[in-house]
Design a protein around this motif. Structure first.
Motif, PDB file in Angstrom:
ATOM      1  N   THR A 114     -49.237  15.385 -13.132  1.00 13.62           N
ATOM      2  CA  THR A 114     -49.669  16.344 -14.119  1.00 13.62           C
ATOM      3  C   THR A 114     -50.304  16.350 -15.265  1.00 13.62           C
ATOM      4  O   THR A 114     -50.816  17.181 -16.001  1.00 13.62           O
ATOM      5  N   SER A 115     -49.927  15.058 -15.840  1.00  9.13           N
ATOM      6  CA  SER A 115     -50.600  14.622 -17.268  1.00  9.13           C
ATOM      7  C   SER A 115     -50.060  15.517 -18.485  1.00  9.13           C
ATOM      8  O   SER A 115     -50.698  15.742 -19.242  1.00  9.13           O
ATOM      9  N   GLU A 116     -48.759  15.991 -18.188  1.00  8.08           N
ATOM     10  CA  GLU A 116     -48.191  16.930 -19.122  1.00  8.08           C
ATOM     11  C   GLU A 116     -46.760  16.194 -19.670  1.00  8.08           C
ATOM     12  O   GLU A 116     -46.176  15.141 -18.958  1.00  8.08           O
ATOM     13  N   TRP A 117     -46.570  16.240 -20.847  1.00 13.11           N
ATOM     14  CA  TRP A 117     -45.573  15.676 -21.654  1.00 13.11           C
ATOM     15  C   TRP A 117     -44.132  16.412 -21.221  1.00 13.11           C
ATOM     16  O   TRP A 117     -44.296  17.757 -21.327  1.00 13.11           O
ATOM     17  N   VAL A 118     -43.075  15.774 -20.865  1.00  8.53           N
ATOM     18  CA  VAL A 118     -42.025  16.547 -20.628  1.00  8.53           C
ATOM     19  C   VAL A 118     -40.835  15.934 -21.654  1.00  8.53           C
ATOM     20  O   VAL A 118     -40.904  14.823 -21.909  1.00  8.53           O
ATOM     21  N   ASN A 119     -39.842  16.706 -21.631  1.00 11.67           N
ATOM     22  CA  ASN A 119     -38.562  16.285 -22.531  1.00 11.67           C
ATOM     23  C   ASN A 119     -37.536  16.461 -21.614  1.00 11.67           C
ATOM     24  O   ASN A 119     -37.087  17.713 -21.325  1.00 11.67           O
ATOM     25  N   ILE A 120     -36.761  15.217 -21.339  1.00 12.84           N
ATOM     26  CA  ILE A 120     -35.683  15.464 -20.458  1.00 12.84           C
ATOM     27  C   ILE A 120     -34.377  15.036 -21.125  1.00 12.84           C
ATOM     28  O   ILE A 120     -34.115  13.672 -21.707  1.00 12.84           O
ATOM     29  N   PRO A 121     -33.505  15.535 -21.165  1.00  8.84           N
ATOM     30  CA  PRO A 121     -31.956  15.443 -21.802  1.00  8.84           C
ATOM     31  C   PRO A 121     -31.524  14.095 -20.923  1.00  8.84           C
ATOM     32  O   PRO A 121     -31.640  14.056 -19.733  1.00  8.84           O
ATOM     33  N   ILE A 122     -31.124  13.042 -21.765  1.00  9.16           N
ATOM     34  CA  ILE A 122     -30.492  11.809 -21.069  1.00  9.16           C
ATOM     35  C   ILE A 122     -28.920  12.315 -20.799  1.00  9.16           C
ATOM     36  O   ILE A 122     -27.990  12.384 -21.766  1.00  9.16           O
ATOM     37  N   LEU A 123     -28.564  12.253 -19.567  1.00  3.93           N
ATOM     38  CA  LEU A 123     -27.434  12.880 -19.081  1.00  3.93           C
ATOM     39  C   LEU A 123     -26.432  11.811 -19.048  1.00  3.93           C
ATOM     40  O   LEU A 123     -26.762  10.554 -19.281  1.00  3.93           O
ATOM     41  N   PRO A 124     -24.905  11.955 -19.333  1.00  2.61           N
ATOM     42  CA  PRO A 124     -24.105  10.727 -18.994  1.00  2.61           C
ATOM     43  C   PRO A 124     -24.282   9.880 -18.068  1.00  2.61           C
ATOM     44  O   PRO A 124     -24.265   8.452 -18.482  1.00  2.61           O
ATOM     45  N   ALA A 125     -24.594  10.136 -16.762  1.00  7.64           N
ATOM     46  CA  ALA A 125     -24.688   8.986 -15.869  1.00  7.64           C
ATOM     47  C   ALA A 125     -26.052   8.246 -16.031  1.00  7.64           C
ATOM     48  O   ALA A 125     -26.131   6.898 -15.728  1.00  7.64           O
ATOM     49  N   VAL A 126     -27.157   8.739 -16.752  1.00 15.23           N
ATOM     50  CA  VAL A 126     -28.200   8.438 -17.113  1.00 15.23           C
ATOM     51  C   VAL A 126     -28.221   7.043 -18.212  1.00 15.23           C
ATOM     52  O   VAL A 126     -28.614   6.108 -18.003  1.00 15.23           O
TER      53      VAL A 126
END
Length: 196
Positions: free
Chosen positions: A144-156
């Motif tokens: 999509t060429s879009e910036w996304v902000n992803i929370p880093i969960l404990p498992a990650v």
């Protein structure tokens, strides 16, 4: 437009109003699903949009060629079975002891990273240290060429801590084909372990 441009390059042809006939349809389908390895549903969406443009151009007098109106020049669609894992299944996958097979362990960790971030293979394969800001993963997705902000969960975070010595805090990536093959094997192993 992008896929039609890719097709032009592949077929070494220049598309114009007269190009869109049943021969184009079948050749483009072979290119899209065979050469590019993409889905019938994606092909169907492109044909649907293309026919809408061609119909509009014909009605407005820009196009007089009606080869695209052939009965077989049609939108295709197939039902998709969306397969997903539950939290419990992901947890069981994480508990598999893969310390004797580092490739499988890396595959599993990358897959779980993808599950918890929602990133496609092409996106998590390009994660760099600069994309990690505190507890947020900020990345521009390829599709999509879009910036996304992803929370880093404990498992990650656990996976990233495990590979903290790597430049991107992730296991070294494998090819998409290798990963898919390994994931099938992991699924079989997990089922065997549940039985015992």
């Amino acid at each position: 437009m992008n896929k039609l441009e890719d097709y032009q390059e592949y077929s070494r042809s220049k598309l114009d109003w007269m190009s869109f006939d049943i021969d184009f349809y079948y050749d483009f389908m072979d290119f899209y699903t065979g050469i590019e390895g993409l889905t019938n549903n994606g092909f169907g969406k492109i044909i649907k949009n293309l026919k809408a443009i061609l119909n509009s151009a014909t009605e407005d007098g820009y196009n007089t060629f009606t080869g695209y109106q052939h009965k077989n020049f049609k939108t295709v669609r197939e039902d998709v079975n969306n397969i997903y894992l539950s939290e419990d299944e992901i947890s069981k996958l994480l508990k598999l002891d893969l310390s004797n097979d580092k490739t499988m362990e890396r595959t599993r960790d990358l897959f779980v990273f993808g599950c918890y971030t929602g990133l496609r293979f092409s996106d998590f394969s390009q994660v760099k240290q600069e994309h990690i800001v505190g507890d947020i993963l900020r990345i521009k997705t390829i599709k999509t060429s879009e910036w996304v902000n992803i929370p880093i969960l404990p498992a990650v975070r656990e996976i990233m801590d495990k590979y903290k010595d790597n430049p991107n805090n992730l296991p070294k990536s494998v090819s998409n084909q290798t990963m898919n093959r390994n994931l099938k094997d992991l699924g079989k192993w997990r089922k065997l372990m549940i039985r015992f």
